[in-house]
Design a protein around this motif. Structure first.
Motif, PDB file in Angstrom:
ATOM      1  N   ASP A  15      41.589  38.957  37.724  1.00  0.00           N
ATOM      2  CA  ASP A  15      40.455  39.710  38.285  1.00  0.00           C
ATOM      3  C   ASP A  15      39.289  38.759  38.587  1.00  0.00           C
ATOM      4  O   ASP A  15      38.608  38.892  39.601  1.00  0.00           O
ATOM      5  CB  ASP A  15      39.989  40.787  37.294  1.00  0.00           C
ATOM      6  N   HIS A 207      38.715  48.776  30.707  1.00  0.00           N
ATOM      7  CA  HIS A 207      38.609  47.737  31.739  1.00  0.00           C
ATOM      8  C   HIS A 207      37.428  48.134  32.625  1.00  0.00           C
ATOM      9  O   HIS A 207      37.521  49.057  33.410  1.00  0.00           O
ATOM     10  CB  HIS A 207      39.928  47.700  32.531  1.00  0.00           C
ATOM     11  N   HIS A 209      34.005  47.439  35.192  1.00  0.00           N
ATOM     12  CA  HIS A 209      33.351  46.611  36.223  1.00  0.00           C
ATOM     13  C   HIS A 209      31.848  46.863  36.186  1.00  0.00           C
ATOM     14  O   HIS A 209      31.379  47.883  35.692  1.00  0.00           O
ATOM     15  CB  HIS A 209      33.955  46.908  37.598  1.00  0.00           C
ATOM     16  N   ASN A 243      33.278  41.685  36.541  1.00  0.00           N
ATOM     17  CA  ASN A 243      33.882  42.445  35.437  1.00  0.00           C
ATOM     18  C   ASN A 243      32.948  42.437  34.230  1.00  0.00           C
ATOM     19  O   ASN A 243      31.896  41.804  34.260  1.00  0.00           O
ATOM     20  CB  ASN A 243      35.177  41.756  35.015  1.00  0.00           C
TER      21      ASN A 243
HETATM   22 ZN   LIG Z   1      39.416  45.133  37.655  1.00  0.00          ZN
END
Ligand SMILES: [Zn+2]
Length: 523
Positions: A15, A207, A209, A243
């Protein structure tokens, strides 16, 4: 009491590498992976071989190293609709990577299922289940990333929850709830994650952002609400605004919240180095304001702050900076008080009373120079020379009597006279010529200067300066293999400012070695 563990999955190489302008070479990827292994993260998500065939090289190459802490994982999407798992290129790319762990991402938002995947809700559940089962049957452990989970949940909570449970029943080791577009806020993460955690038996991850500026907060709230696996990248690099930053998440979990993170607690000390190496390899300037590891994270400029920190560090510091490999920095400037100076003097072995009149005089000279374009933030050792002079601790080792630098027609020549010695040098540029000539004048009497190298040179235009014509500020960083120091010069000419900074740099070194070191070696 045994501390609860939180598993960390680093996706800097997958990522993170999707960030604009960042691309790592194979060598750089290996270097980052080894650094992450040494730091002790649980998983390194290292690439998406189905979308970037170059990632195979990494998976092949990393096998030549024996990692002590981390598992290497490959990333891919669930199978395409209407394609059997054993024929699906994406799933086969994971097998070809020859890894033991896979991260599979799939849909949990009905809008994506219907409009992007163009299939039925039932079919999507089948896709998820048999993709996971296929990899499980081939001996891999599978982490399932539920894409757009929080948005999907807001639209259809029952379906989003069903996706989590189907993935769990198919054998996923972790289901990570992803805020793929970064639009979710902490209070929503709390409510939704809690709801899911109460209704599933599978281990949950998050997860996040950073599009709303809350990726770190969302990750922490996710943990508080039941997640025990956190995904993120070093320095928060990643698509768009990035992220969740593991450099902030890890110490928050370990130091503030009492979780067991990383293989060893001592590894927290490596965070600053890991952060700066990743910045360097990503071709980015480190963020001086980055929490925990930034250059300014423990810098005290205002006099009252420096004074309070010297009495008790807790006064203005949320943690001990050495826990994460950073250090306290007291800045000398027009805003500072005598405490800032005392702190610097202590570092070079000089103890002094705060009330000392001479110190106040030194401070007023410093403030006056700052009004004329100096800024000792970046060059504290030039300020220290002033302080040493005021305290009577300065000894004049050399006298710069004359200098001239000629810079024309590709020729850079410097003539310098120090004491009674005159030297000429030709350099790669005017500053280099001045440096060489000045050294030639000095090394015969002070051979220790051979060790001193110039490690950074900057020209800054300070902007508006009171009562003067426009000036430039030059700062130079020196290093003798042991110690780093920075000095500066201010003038209307860049070359003159540079000569001043060079002279100060050598002078400071001689004061430290010849004058001050013998003093404190005696006792
Ligand atoms: Zn991601």
């Amino acid at each position: 009491m045994v501390k609860k563990s939180i598993e960390i999955l680093d996706t800097t190489l997958r990522d993170g590498a999707q960030a604009a302008s960042i691309s790592f070479t194979l060598r750089e990827k290996i270097r980052i992976a080894l650094l992450l292994d040494d730091l002790g993260v649980d998983y390194i998500e290292a690439g998406w071989p189905g979308s970037n065939p170059k990632d195979y090289e990494f998976f092949r190459e990393i096998k030549n190293y024996s990692l002590k802490n981390s598992k290497i994982a490959a990333f891919a999407s669930t199978r395409k609709k209407d394609v059997r798992p054993e024929k699906d290129q994406n799933l086969l790319s994971i097998l070809e990577s020859d890894v033991n762990s896979a991260v599979l991402f799939g849909k949990s938002w009905t809008l994506h299922v219907k409009e992007v995947l163009k299939t039925t809700l039932e079919d999507n559940l089948m896709i998820i289940a048999d993709s996971i089962e296929f990899l499980k049957d081939h001996g891999l452990e599978v982490i399932f990333d539920a894409e757009h989970f929080y948005q999907g949940f807001k639209e259809d909570p029952d379906y989003a929850l069903k996706v989590v449970n189907v993935a769990g029943e198919a054998g996923a080791k972790v289901v990570a709830l992803a805020d793929t577009n970064g639009g979710t806020l902490p209070h929503e993460v709390m409510e939704i994650t809690k709801y899911v955690a109460e209704r599933t038996r599978v281990k949950l991850g998050v997860h996040m952002h950073n599009d709303s500026g809350t990726a770190v907060a969302n990750s922490l709230v996710g943990v508080v609400s039941g997640a025990t696996h956190v995904q993120g990248t070093i320095n928060g690099i990643g698509e768009r605004t990035g992220n969740a930053d593991l450099i902030q998440i890890i110490p928050n979990l370990a130091i503030k919240m009492g979780y067991k993170v990383l293989k060893e607690n001592e590894s927290l000390k490596k965070l600053r180095t890991v952060s700066s190496v990743v910045y360097e390899l990503a071709g980015l300037h480190p963020n001086p304001f980055q929490p925990y590891v930034g250059e300014n994270a423990f810098a005290h400029k205002a006099g009252v702050h420096a004074d309070a920190v010297m009495k008790n560090t807790k006064a203005y510091e949320h943690i001990d900076p050495t826990l994460i490999g950073n250090q306290r920095k007291v800045i000398i400037s027009e805003l500072s008080g005598t405490s800032n100076l005392i702190n610097y003097l202590e570092k070079i072995g000089i103890k002094i009373e705060k009330k000392e009149e001479k110190l106040k005089r030194a401070l007023s000279i410093i403030k006056e120079l700052e009004a004329r374009g100096y800024s000792f933030d970046l060059a504290p050792e030039s300020a220290l020379l002033i302080v040493l002079k005021e305290l009577g601790l300065y000894e004049k080792f050399f006298d710069l009597k004359y200098w001239k630098v000629i810079n024309e027609d590709k020729l850079a020549l410097a003539v310098i006279k120090v004491n009674s010695r005159v030297e000429v040098a030709e350099g790669a540029g005017p500053i280099n010529a001045a440096d060489l000539a000045l050294r030639r004048c000095l090394v015969k009497d002070f051979p220790e200067l051979e060790k001193v190298k110039l490690t950074d040179y900057r020209v800054i235009l300070p902007g508006e300066v009171k009562n003067t014509e426009s000036v430039v500020r030059v700062t130079i960083e020196f290093n003798d293999g042991d110690r780093t120091w920075r000095t500066e010069g201010v003038s209307t000419s860049v070359i003159e400012a540079s000569v001043m900074a060079l002279t100060d740099g050598f002078d400071y070194y001689l004061q430290l070695n010849k004058k001050l070191k013998p003093l404190f070696l005696k006792d």
